[in-house]
Design an enzyme around this catalytic site. Structure first.
Site, short mmCIF file in Angstrom:
data_model
loop_
_atom_site.label_atom_id
_atom_site.label_comp_id
_atom_site.label_asym_id
_atom_site.label_seq_id
_atom_site.Cartn_x
_atom_site.Cartn_y
_atom_site.Cartn_z
CG ASN A 70 -0.17 0.23 2.51
OD1 ASN A 70 0.85 -0.39 2.77
ND2 ASN A 70 -0.67 1.15 3.31
CB CYS A 110 1.91 4.25 4.38
SG CYS A 110 1.04 5.81 4.18
CD GLU A 133 0.49 1.03 6.34
OE1 GLU A 133 -0.68 1.45 6.29
OE2 GLU A 133 1.45 1.64 5.83
#
Length: 820
Positions: free
Chosen positions: A288, A290, A292
């Site tokens: 995704n 970001c 994580e």
């Protein structure tokens, strides 16, 4: 209030910024308080329980939120409000090599763009692996042509993201990944050098084989399944070898780019797949936005965090302790809530719904680690601080997995659960024996349960600005500026939760140097200490961790390079770093002392602004540019002239001399239809310049003007690989504004993306004017002539928007966006 809760946490008044962020981002309809948002979320999720349980579960879900569970932004903003919006934060979308259509279930490029646009429109952030797209110059047999390569198509994804407004009135977020062995990897690494792809985070997918080649100083093959125009060698695995490179040289290009402007990040693909609970059912190659959540094609996940400050008892005392019992109770309820969100969500695409049903991924993590450590008297950069973080992660893991087993007993395991293969996975083998036994007997409801995400805005709205995710505090107090509807600027004081509580208890906080030793901020610790914290926590997280390793601007390049090698050796799944530099600027700016004059907002006023009522006597230096552009009515040619004048003054205690635009002129045919708007526009720009107004902002506003006659082709941008890409604008006004921007960029008055250059920089430029030659059209400005900042901030308008700690942050007003 529970008697075991922190005695003072809820007694502190809410910060103004927290209340405003709550109202703007999460409160819906008549809601004005955190309690009302929590009640809506509890009611919406409980509605998907069996009828006899709904009321009981609604009360339990409200209790969990009151005691530290913070659902991610998508759940808080969209649950129970009737929007056709997803409750999932995280998606990965597949991208095939074909232009359109589908092959083996994978969409072609333009079908993938349509699917991602729908996903972002519903509120999801999207990641892609572009490695399937054939390299630039390779054969396209069907049309007897040459491919343009993945980076060229990324520009179309970038434009789509820029155009599509996602649910909740925010722009979409994207992560672009390319494998290290793709023949276009050098172009990808340099993709952001010229300011392109402002709607992408970029990461290189690195393999263990490549890292071993780096350490051994060996050679490395760049390969692809598509046949090159001039075949070199076809490997037994069916991949064509395009080139062979020295691994260390390629690695240095990755690290140098990251050192210079914080991208690309690095994903360690073999570690990601080796630790994947579903190693037997999927391959992971992207995350995704970001980072994580590594996800398969059409993979999806919702998120939530435990606010660790809510479990600290008797903070700042010798008896300070952490309440693990309550953490385990809250974590168990949080897992149930996140599992229900999979049933409550609106799915943008049917393939995502199928993935969600088959695997039931959720991502429970924590926020406020840095603040909680301070409250407990532990340093983030010390062994005991890391030991505490590891204990929290281990307890959270065991509580979450135990709760998912109980859900499986009640509702059934996820459909792709295979007990033998699942328990043979690397992560599952580290689970306690009793948990493994229960999983073997009852199954488990969710394939993955843990993820540590960035939490910037939810931490502000729901956790009194407890520190972001796994991060330490960047600063104990800073100022956040917000542009109001009347165009005025409101300034908030924003303080870290632990610092506020320490002050609330009657302690002196007037001198940071006199604070207790556990008050340590991100830039006061070494880069290795950031890395060690990730390494301490990662073994207990089945997905991944979003964290930024901050390093100072003067951090040596060789040491910086070693950070990434150390991260690979430590078993991390990826790494992102941030070093203040001339391209991206600094991470955040601390509020100046009250007596200091507030600095001008970038892009709001020109440096050393001074009003000129009339043209000064004598000659003005001018530049003229011939501009050609094409509309539906045909090709047009105009001449643009900008006159400059020297301005001297005192700013920040220094005597400065700069050169400012004074007059704009474009001759117009008296009989032409556009004569009036051409003349009036140039006169208004000239008036704005003479009044000391913001030329940067005026031109940016002009570029937003739209007409109904279709796009205007005017000018070009040069890609990182040297290819010139034609520019299309929404109107003639926008095209003229673009060319005026380019003239001022070449002159050094504006930075490369249209933002205002600082007065100090302009002073240096003027001093160099006698020796620096004029920059030819289309060429890069000389070193030192223009200082790039970031993308345009949607809140204050400054060109100061950067990705920090997994969130989008504005260094001018401290706007936060794009977080969980």
């Amino acid at each position: 209030m529970n008697a075991s809760d922190s005695l003072f946490a809820n007694a502190m008044p809410t910060q103004d910024v927290s209340a405003d962020v709550l109202r703007e981002k999460y409160a819906k309809g008549d809601e004005t308080t955190v309690a009302q948002v929590r009640a809506r979320v509890a009611r919406a999720l409980a509605a998907h329980e069996a009828e006899p349980l709904r009321l009981e579960m609604e009360q339990l879900f409200l209790w969990a939120q009151d005691h530290g569970f913070v659902p991610a932004g998508r759940i808080n903003s969209a649950a129970g409000v009737g929007l056709k919006a997803t409750l999932m934060n995280c998606f990965v979308q597949p991208v095939g090599d074909a232009i359109s259509g589908r092959a083996a279930g994978t969409p072609g490029i333009y079908d993938a763009i349509a699917e991602s646009a729908e996903t972002m429109r519903r509120g999801g952030g999207v990641g892609y692996d572009f490695s399937a797209i054939r390299p630039a110059g390779s054969l396209v047999k069907g049309t007897q042509s040459r491919a343009s390569g993945p980076v060229s198509y990324m520009a179309v994804f970038d434009a789509s993201c820029r155009t599509v407004e996602s649910a909740g009135a925010r722009r979409g977020a994207q992560m672009g990944v390319l494998r290290i062995d793709h023949p276009d990897i050098e172009t990808f690494i340099a993709a952001k050098d010229g300011g392109a792809f402002s709607n992408f985070n970029l990461s290189v997918g690195v393999t263990d084989a490549f890292m071993r080649a780096v350490l051994d100083d060996g050679e490395f093959e760049l390969t692809h399944a598509a046949e090159p125009a001039e075949p070199i060698r076809l490997r037994p695995d069916g991949r064509w070898v395009y080139r062979t490179v020295r691994a260390r040289d390629l690695w240095d290009r990755v690290i140098r780019s990251t050192y210079d402007h914080a991208e690309p990040g690095v994903l360690f693909l073999d570690r990601i797949n080796g630790e994947n609970n579903l190693y037997y059912a999927e391959t992971l190659s992207a995350t995704n936005p970001c980072g994580e959540q590594p996800l398969p094609p059409y993979g999806c996940c919702d998120l939530g965090s435990l606010n660790l400050t809510r479990f600290v008892r008797q903070p700042f005392t010798a008896q300070a302790r952490f309440d693990f019992d309550t953490l385990r109770e809250v974590a168990a309820v949080a897992v149930r809530m996140l599992d229900l969100a999979l049933d409550a969500t609106e799915w943008p695409l049917p393939q995502q719904a199928e993935e969600g049903r088959n695997k039931r991924r959720v991502g429970l993590g924590f926020l406020g680690l840095g603040s909680a450590l301070v409250m407990l008297g532990l340093r983030y950069d010390a062994d005991d601080g890391r030991a505490f973080a590891a204990e929290v992660a281990r307890e959270l893991r065991d509580a979450a997995y135990g709760a998912s087993v109980e859900l499986a007993r009640e509702k059934g395991p996820f459909p792709l659960f295979d007990p033998e293969q699942y328990l043979d996975g690397a992560f599952a083998q580290r689970l306690p024996d009793d948990l493994r036994e229960r999983i073997a007997r009852h199954g488990i409801r969710n394939s993955h349960l843990l993820s540590i995400a960035p939490t910037g805005t939810i931490a502000l709205a729901f956790a009194d600005n407890a520190s972001n995710g796994i991060e330490p505090a960047f600063s104990w107090v800073y100022q956040r500026k917000k542009r109001m509807p009347d165009d005025s600027m409101r300034v908030y004081e924003v303080a870290d939760h632990a610092w506020r509580l320490y002050r609330h208890l009657g302690n002196d906080v007037s001198d940071d140097s006199a604070l207790p030793p556990q008050f340590v901020t991100a830039l006061e610790m070494s880069a290795q200490d950031h890395l060690r914290m990730m390494a301490a926590v990662q073994p207990y997280v089945d997905s991944a961790i979003s964290k930024t390793v901050n390093v100072p601007a003067d951090y040596p390049f060789d040491d910086f390079r070693d950070l990434y090698t150390e991260a690979w050796r430590a078993g991390l799944k990826g790494l992102a770093t941030y070093r203040p530099n001339d391209v991206t600027g600094s991470v955040l700016s601390i509020a100046p002392p009250p007596a200091a004059a507030a600095p001008a907002e970038p892009g709001d006023v020109d440096p050393l602004c001074r009003r000129f009522e009339s043209r000064p006597p004598g000659e003005l230096e001018s530049v003229t540019s011939k501009v050609e552009y094409t509309t539906q009515e045909g090709k047009k040619t105009v001449y643009l002239t900008i006159s400059f004048m020297r301005v001297e003054g005192r700013l920040g205690g220094r005597d400065l001399a700069i050169e400012r635009p004074f007059e704009f002129f474009m001759p117009a045919n008296q009989r032409s239809e556009g004569h009036q708007w051409i003349t009036s526009t140039m006169r208004l720009l000239s008036l704005a310049a003479r009044a000391g107004g913001s030329i940067a902002k005026a031109l940016a506003d002009m570029r937003a003007v739209v007409w109904e006659k279709g796009p205007v082709r005017c000018g070009h941008l040069t890609r990182a690989d040297g290819v010139q890409v034609p520019m299309y604008h929404d109107s003639e006004v926008a095209a003229i504004a673009f060319m005026l921007q380019q003239m001022l960029i070449r002159r050094g008055f504006l930075e490369p993306y249209g933002g205002q250059v600082s007065a100090e920089r302009l002073d240096r430029l003027l001093a160099q004017r006698a020796t620096v030659h004029a920059v030819p059209a289309g060429a890069a400005a000389p070193a030192g002539t223009a200082e790039a900042t970031g993308a345009k901030c949607p809140e204050c308008g400054a060109r100061a928007l950067h990705k920090v700690d997994g969130c989008t942050r504005c260094t001018a007003c401290h706007y936060l966006g794009g977080c969980a």
